[in-house]
Design an enzyme around this catalytic site. Sequence first.
Site, PDB file in Angstrom:
ATOM      1  N   HIS A 117       0.824  -1.207   0.000  1.00  0.00           N
ATOM      2  CA  HIS A 117       0.000   0.000   0.000  1.00  0.00           C
ATOM      3  C   HIS A 117       0.856   1.254   0.000  1.00  0.00           C
ATOM      4  O   HIS A 117       1.860   1.346   0.698  1.00  0.00           O
ATOM      5  CB  HIS A 117      -1.037  -0.018   1.122  1.00  0.00           C
ATOM      6  N   ASP A 167       5.853   2.300   6.786  1.00  0.00           N
ATOM      7  CA  ASP A 167       4.586   1.589   6.607  1.00  0.00           C
ATOM      8  C   ASP A 167       3.792   2.373   5.574  1.00  0.00           C
ATOM      9  O   ASP A 167       3.179   3.376   5.912  1.00  0.00           O
ATOM     10  CB  ASP A 167       3.859   1.506   7.958  1.00  0.00           C
ATOM     11  N   GLU A 182      -5.322   1.605   2.360  1.00  0.00           N
ATOM     12  CA  GLU A 182      -5.155   0.452   3.246  1.00  0.00           C
ATOM     13  C   GLU A 182      -5.386   0.857   4.683  1.00  0.00           C
ATOM     14  O   GLU A 182      -6.011   0.135   5.458  1.00  0.00           O
ATOM     15  CB  GLU A 182      -3.751  -0.141   3.078  1.00  0.00           C
ATOM     16  N   GLU A 183      -4.882   2.034   5.040  1.00  0.00           N
ATOM     17  CA  GLU A 183      -4.913   2.476   6.436  1.00  0.00           C
ATOM     18  C   GLU A 183      -6.326   2.786   6.930  1.00  0.00           C
ATOM     19  O   GLU A 183      -6.540   2.996   8.113  1.00  0.00           O
ATOM     20  CB  GLU A 183      -4.009   3.704   6.626  1.00  0.00           C
ATOM     21  N   ASP A 204       3.870  -6.002   3.535  1.00  0.00           N
ATOM     22  CA  ASP A 204       3.560  -4.944   4.509  1.00  0.00           C
ATOM     23  C   ASP A 204       4.625  -4.967   5.601  1.00  0.00           C
ATOM     24  O   ASP A 204       5.565  -5.750   5.537  1.00  0.00           O
ATOM     25  CB  ASP A 204       2.148  -5.172   5.092  1.00  0.00           C
ATOM     26  N   HIS A 259       3.384   3.317  12.985  1.00  0.00           N
ATOM     27  CA  HIS A 259       2.412   4.415  13.107  1.00  0.00           C
ATOM     28  C   HIS A 259       2.929   5.556  13.993  1.00  0.00           C
ATOM     29  O   HIS A 259       2.176   6.192  14.712  1.00  0.00           O
ATOM     30  CB  HIS A 259       1.032   3.913  13.574  1.00  0.00           C
TER      31      HIS A 259
END
Lengths: 351, 329
Positions: free
Chosen positions: B60, B162, B192-193, B215, B301
């Site tokens: 992603h 990410d 995706e998130e 990922d 994150h």
Amino acid sequence: MQTKEFLKQMVEATGVSGSECRVADFISRVYGEVCDDVRRDVLGNVIGFKKGSGEGKRPAIMLAGHMDEIGLMVTQIDDKGFLKFTQVGGVDQRTLVAQEVVVHGREDLVGVIGHKPPHLVPPEDRNKAIPMNELQIDLGLPVERVKELVRVGDVVTVKRSFVELGKDIVSCKAMDDRAAVAVIYECLQELRKLRHTADVYAVATTQEEVGLRGATVSTYGINPDIGIAIDVCHGAMPGVPEQDTAPMGKGPSIAFGANIHSKVFDQLVKLAKEYNIPYTLDPTPAGTGTDLWAMQVVRAGIPTALLSIPCRYMHTSVETVSMTDIKLSGRLLAYFIASVDAAFVEGLLCY
Amino acid sequence: MKELIKRLVETYGPAGSEESIREVIMEEVRPYVDELHVDALGNLIALKRGGGKKLMLASHMDEIGVMVTSIDENGFLRFYGVGGISPFSLIGNRCYFANGTVGVFGMERLDAMKDLTMNKMFIDIGVDSREAALEKVKVGDVAAIKREFCDLGKRLVSKAMDDRIACAIQIEALKQVQNPAYDIYAVFTTQEEVGLRGARVAAYGITPDIGIAVDVTRTGDTPKCATMAVCLGKGPTVKVRDSSVLCTPAVRRHMEEVAKANDIPYQLEVLEAGGTDAGAIQLTKSGIPAGVMSIPCRYIHTASEMVDYDDVLNGVRFLVKLMETEYQG
């Protein structure tokens, strides 16, 4: 095979969500005896097909009972050979201490979930449940041997044998939802005595406990005219208000609400009355947490219904159901299937 | 490859606002693929023909960010998260909008730090009135975290590792692959998130025979962290499960066999929280066999996501071999 024996062998078999292979092999074999064809799809759903009678386009009815069970999964092997683990599906961590388990590694290994004895627990902690991340599985083997036999990601089930309590009540792990697979089996046997024009897809679904995943794809593949999910609901038990449960041994609980097609529900109730099958009603204003939820919104939408088997102590290793409820539910489903013709299916789209 | 990684992670592209990052990736992959197209959700689908079955890869390209919900009379912006973003990770950080406007995160006075929630925070873009703010931003604009790439030698740190590290691996693997065993649909997915949304429709459109997502995953190798048997530097992982997917056992076996046959170090991954595009791919139509290769990553994150460069290089080798080895089911 007798339905009770089928249920016994099913619940004693292993089939944690995503790893349903063993129980699926067994169900495939038995469904093969009562279906015209049995196949499996990419997610491992077992799909038994029983052809209806008559020419032309026949209605297609899908029955879904999930065969996966909740379980545990190894996350780490510590330097002494104890296993840390997490859950697959909603395991009640309060029920894990002092259980015997089977770790499905390179071979099946019996282990125990131990915790420090009460003498060594500070008084203020003695009344507290122990969180899963403080528990470990003890295989009683040297660490080198554990590392040969077990890997991160191996699944674990509670070790439990099927027991009969009295004449009618039976108990084991995985009654949720293999009791439903037994209902479908009972229905398929009953259908041999009846004439039905509808094609029947008897699906033992996978991965229900982690998000209704097997039903999502099997419903897409089958694209039925009617989808009926069979699952367990809370059976009457001490400490739970009556209105939150259904009585044991008094027949299936028939759900109604936004996710259930009213004409399918009406037909189920009508047939139950006609054939003197006892039942209870289950008002479900919103999500049921069953395969029904996924089935209803597949492709252009599927008319759905839900039959539930009352079950005590859900999501523990002593899930308890009544054989009478299983038999009555199977019969009701068979009568329903026999009643469905092209006109009924057409009527489902007339609001 | 570090130059490519730096370029990707420093490009703006929160979920739903992937235009810039898509342009960058398009430019990078164009020489190495047979077809390129963009679908309705903005997924970039790069096709490299090798014949045979269809392999879908998904990395992603979107990142987490924040969206402006209101602007007060003094020009302060209120916001909420786009994707899983913790207010604690924002303190002391900066963000930037698609037009380059930079803001800093501030917070109201709190009695206790544990009371911090996103609605007690604001973004200060250095203006003193609503009118001045409106010249730079408006409600609904999305900002990404501002943080530069940092090469620590063995380890690399940045925002948006990410999942741009996977985008980098996928690009590099497309460059290196010699004998693709499939028609490879290398997808750089969107959104995706916010719920695996790009991959869901890309998989529907492609209907692959097998899907592999790339990922990042968490690790269990920092002081007093949660139990997890994944470490930085011990190789990419073959995922067993996360919250979104129980990987298809046959795909997992195939991936392990490919890794073993090519002496690629790998780890088995059980991720207790978090999802990947494979979850959406697997449930497409009547089901797609799906697996995941993950790159271990610390501090996911946050503005400082850390990966190990050896894991990245091994990830490229692994992905190339997966492209060159037919899945037998």
